[in-house]
Design a protein around this motif. Structure first.
Motif, PDB file in Angstrom:
ATOM      1  N   TYR A  71      -3.133   3.775  -2.829  1.00  0.00           N
ATOM      2  CA  TYR A  71      -2.564   2.913  -3.180  1.00  0.00           C
ATOM      3  C   TYR A  71      -2.422   1.467  -3.599  1.00  0.00           C
ATOM      4  O   TYR A  71      -1.933   1.415  -2.394  1.00  0.00           O
ATOM      5  N   CYS A  72      -3.095   0.567  -4.061  1.00  0.00           N
ATOM      6  CA  CYS A  72      -2.819  -0.996  -4.170  1.00  0.00           C
ATOM      7  C   CYS A  72      -1.702  -1.110  -4.798  1.00  0.00           C
ATOM      8  O   CYS A  72      -1.793  -0.183  -6.145  1.00  0.00           O
ATOM      9  N   ASN A  73      -0.942  -2.290  -3.842  1.00  0.00           N
ATOM     10  CA  ASN A  73      -0.368  -2.522  -5.748  1.00  0.00           C
ATOM     11  C   ASN A  73       0.654  -3.201  -5.288  1.00  0.00           C
ATOM     12  O   ASN A  73       0.472  -4.350  -4.099  1.00  0.00           O
ATOM     13  N   ALA A  74       1.041  -4.664  -6.779  1.00  0.00           N
ATOM     14  CA  ALA A  74       1.957  -5.472  -7.073  1.00  0.00           C
ATOM     15  C   ALA A  74       3.164  -5.279  -7.917  1.00  0.00           C
ATOM     16  O   ALA A  74       3.071  -4.550  -8.131  1.00  0.00           O
ATOM     17  N   LEU A  75       3.885  -6.116  -7.398  1.00  0.00           N
ATOM     18  CA  LEU A  75       5.018  -5.824  -7.365  1.00  0.00           C
ATOM     19  C   LEU A  75       6.395  -4.449  -7.578  1.00  0.00           C
ATOM     20  O   LEU A  75       7.320  -5.185  -8.276  1.00  0.00           O
ATOM     21  N   GLY A 114       3.478   8.055  -1.481  1.00  0.00           N
ATOM     22  CA  GLY A 114       4.832   6.854  -0.560  1.00  0.00           C
ATOM     23  C   GLY A 114       4.942   5.856  -0.077  1.00  0.00           C
ATOM     24  O   GLY A 114       3.453   5.634  -0.094  1.00  0.00           O
ATOM     25  N   LEU A 115       5.485   4.769   0.204  1.00  0.00           N
ATOM     26  CA  LEU A 115       5.609   3.942   0.752  1.00  0.00           C
ATOM     27  C   LEU A 115       4.717   3.859   2.309  1.00  0.00           C
ATOM     28  O   LEU A 115       4.801   4.901   3.136  1.00  0.00           O
ATOM     29  N   VAL A 116       3.243   2.780   2.394  1.00  0.00           N
ATOM     30  CA  VAL A 116       2.819   2.989   3.450  1.00  0.00           C
ATOM     31  C   VAL A 116       3.390   1.565   4.683  1.00  0.00           C
ATOM     32  O   VAL A 116       3.898   1.527   5.201  1.00  0.00           O
ATOM     33  N   GLY A 156       5.092 -13.254   3.974  1.00  0.00           N
ATOM     34  CA  GLY A 156       4.571 -12.963   5.119  1.00  0.00           C
ATOM     35  C   GLY A 156       5.495 -11.888   5.552  1.00  0.00           C
ATOM     36  O   GLY A 156       4.682 -10.961   6.926  1.00  0.00           O
ATOM     37  N   SER A 157       6.073 -11.701   5.062  1.00  0.00           N
ATOM     38  CA  SER A 157       7.149 -10.852   5.858  1.00  0.00           C
ATOM     39  C   SER A 157       6.631  -9.153   5.605  1.00  0.00           C
ATOM     40  O   SER A 157       6.587  -9.413   4.073  1.00  0.00           O
ATOM     41  N   THR A 158       6.609  -8.314   7.156  1.00  0.00           N
ATOM     42  CA  THR A 158       5.978  -6.801   6.581  1.00  0.00           C
ATOM     43  C   THR A 158       7.038  -6.301   6.585  1.00  0.00           C
ATOM     44  O   THR A 158       8.331  -6.067   7.098  1.00  0.00           O
ATOM     45  N   ASN A 159       6.597  -4.529   5.985  1.00  0.00           N
ATOM     46  CA  ASN A 159       7.457  -3.587   5.965  1.00  0.00           C
ATOM     47  C   ASN A 159       6.510  -2.101   5.935  1.00  0.00           C
ATOM     48  O   ASN A 159       5.974  -2.375   5.154  1.00  0.00           O
ATOM     49  N   TYR A 160       6.671  -1.414   7.356  1.00  0.00           N
ATOM     50  CA  TYR A 160       5.632  -0.399   7.396  1.00  0.00           C
ATOM     51  C   TYR A 160       6.746   1.076   6.881  1.00  0.00           C
ATOM     52  O   TYR A 160       8.092   1.369   7.767  1.00  0.00           O
ATOM     53  N   ALA A 161       6.587   2.461   7.467  1.00  0.00           N
ATOM     54  CA  ALA A 161       6.668   3.518   7.391  1.00  0.00           C
ATOM     55  C   ALA A 161       6.264   3.981   8.566  1.00  0.00           C
ATOM     56  O   ALA A 161       5.815   3.183   9.368  1.00  0.00           O
ATOM     57  N   TRP A 207       1.403  -1.216   0.091  1.00  0.00           N
ATOM     58  CA  TRP A 207      -0.071  -0.104   0.332  1.00  0.00           C
ATOM     59  C   TRP A 207       1.194   1.573  -0.180  1.00  0.00           C
ATOM     60  O   TRP A 207       1.619   0.779   0.262  1.00  0.00           O
ATOM     61  N   TYR A 208       0.987   1.908  -1.164  1.00  0.00           N
ATOM     62  CA  TYR A 208       1.052   3.535  -0.994  1.00  0.00           C
ATOM     63  C   TYR A 208      -0.186   4.771  -0.336  1.00  0.00           C
ATOM     64  O   TYR A 208      -0.836   4.376  -0.921  1.00  0.00           O
TER      65      TYR A 208
END
Length: 114
Positions: free
Chosen positions: A94-98, A46-48, A55-60, A36-37
């Motif tokens: 916005y949803c994003n793939a890849l 920008g990145l959310v 299943g690894s996650t990353n957050y702003a 998600w951005y």
């Protein structure tokens, strides 16, 4: 080609919660990176948050501890649970793939009011 459709945006009071959904046109099981951005007026997109197929996650930093990204490969859907919303979270999400050069949804507006 992957088509992404976001839903769940809207108007919410500060401190409230929303859950965004991103439905993909096909299987996302093999798509390693979903995310998600967001883009606020006058600012760059920008990145959310992102989530890998494992299943690894990353957050702003600005959303850590408040937002949670998840994915349901069986439903070909990615979610963004947003809690403790702040005025500064107002943006089009916005949803994003890849990744940034991948596929994008059309966006869903989230407006946080006082």
């Amino acid at each position: 080609q992957v088509q992404l459709l976001e839903s769940g945006g809207g108007l919410v009071q500060a401190g409230g919660s929303l859950r965004l959904s991103c439905a993909a046109s096909g299987s996302i099981a093999s798509i390693n990176l979903m995310g998600w951005y967001r883009q606020a007026p006058g600012k760059q997109r920008g990145l959310v948050a992102t989530i890998t197929s494992g299943g690894s996650t990353n957050y702003a930093d600005s959303v850590k501890g408040r937002f949670t990204i998840s994915r349901d490969n069986a439903k070909n859907t990615v979610y963004l649970q947003m809690n403790s919303l702040k005025l500064e979270d107002t943006a089009v999400y916005y949803c994003n793939a890849l990744g940034y050069l991948g596929y994008w949804g059309q966006g869903t507006q989230v407006t946080v009011h006082s």
